[in-house]
Structure formats: C-alpha cells, structure tokens
Write an enzyme that holds these catalytic residues in place. Structure first.
Site, PDB file in Angstrom:
ATOM      1  N   GLU A 103      59.788  16.388  43.719  1.00 53.26           N
ATOM      2  CA  GLU A 103      60.487  15.108  43.774  1.00 53.26           C
ATOM      3  C   GLU A 103      59.857  14.219  42.718  1.00 53.26           C
ATOM      4  OE1 GLU A 103      58.906  15.799  46.983  1.00 53.26           O
ATOM      5  OE2 GLU A 103      60.637  16.705  47.941  1.00 53.26           O
ATOM      6  N   TYR A 115      60.563  17.562  32.969  1.00 53.88           N
ATOM      7  CA  TYR A 115      61.105  18.547  33.893  1.00 53.88           C
ATOM      8  C   TYR A 115      62.415  19.145  33.350  1.00 53.88           C
ATOM      9  CZ  TYR A 115      57.693  16.378  37.015  1.00 53.88           C
ATOM     10  OH  TYR A 115      56.547  15.887  37.570  1.00 53.88           O
TER      11      TYR A 115
END
EC number: 2.3.1.266
Length: 147
Positions: A103, A115
């Site tokens: 998260e 990411y």
C-alpha cells in the site's frame, strides 16, 4: 552500497531513518514486532557500513507484503530505494513467492512512480487508510507485482 538482511543490532539506525523518512513514522515497538521467520527484511549500507535504508517484508505461503521501505532523506533521489526493492524482489522470486503486495499513500508520487517502473499494478484504493499528522486520513493505493 551493500544490501543484506537486517539484524537486531540495527534497530536504532532503522528507527532513526524511520523517524526522518515518513510522514507518520512507526514506533520502535512496531519495528521490532515486524521481524522473525515470516519476514524478509533488508538494509542498504554505505561504504562505512552505516545503514541508509531498509525494507520490511512479510511472507505468508506464496505471497509477500511490503510493509515498509525507507531511505534516509539525505540519500533519497539516488535510486537506492529502487536497488533495495529490486534485491527484495530477486530474493522473493528465489523463495517462490507469487505476488508482492503493498500500500502506498495516494500523495506519494515518487514512490508510485518507482512501483510503476518496477511493474506493480494498481489493484484497489483503501479509503482513509493512512493517518496524517493533522489527524485526518489519506487513501492508500493497493498495488501488486506478480512474480
């Protein structure tokens, strides 16, 4: 730079980095509770063996969750977080982990960019997941990397 597993002797340095690198940092107790057999935790050190970053990752069966990644603010922007995460992914693949979950704060654009670059996919949004210093809440973007 060297990447290796964290040890109990590292907690003070990890805690100092945690306090500097995160908007709402973990406590020392939380850091210590995220260690053990189910964890793959790595640190990155400089040529003087000073810790400049770390990653905390829990593994359960064939899945892993990246709970925390932090680079000392003095060393951010040098792709050290990317190196650390790439090493973590490499080690997870060796352990036959199928999926790495994480998260990230919606407002953390630099982390989301990293990411995305490494192949993570946005899976969901967790509403009001993260606390903010002013007592409000921020959404979390749930991401997954299929290994």
């Amino acid at each position: 730079m060297t990447i290796s597993p964290t040890t109990e002797q590292d907690f003070e340095q990890l805690f100092q980095i945690e306090q500097q690198a995160h908007l709402v940092p973990w406590s020392m107790g939380t850091l210590k509770n995220n260690q053990g057999d189910r964890y793959l935790n790595l640190k990155i050190t400089d040529e003087n063996e000073t810790i400049i970053g770390f990653a905390i990752c829990q593994t359960v069966l064939d899945e892993a969750t990246l709970f925390n990644i932090a680079i000392d603010p003095k060393f951010q922007g040098k792709k050290l977080g990317q190196q650390l995460l790439e090493k973590l992914i490499e080690q997870l693949r060796k352990k036959n982990i199928a999926t790495l979950w994480l998260e990230v704060r919606e407002s953390n654009h630099s982390a989301k960019k990293l990411y995305d670059k490494l192949g993570f996919n946005e899976v969901d949004i967790r509403k009001n997941y993260y606390p903010t210093p002013d007592g409000k809440r921020e959404n979390a973007v749930v991401m997954a990397l299929y290994l």
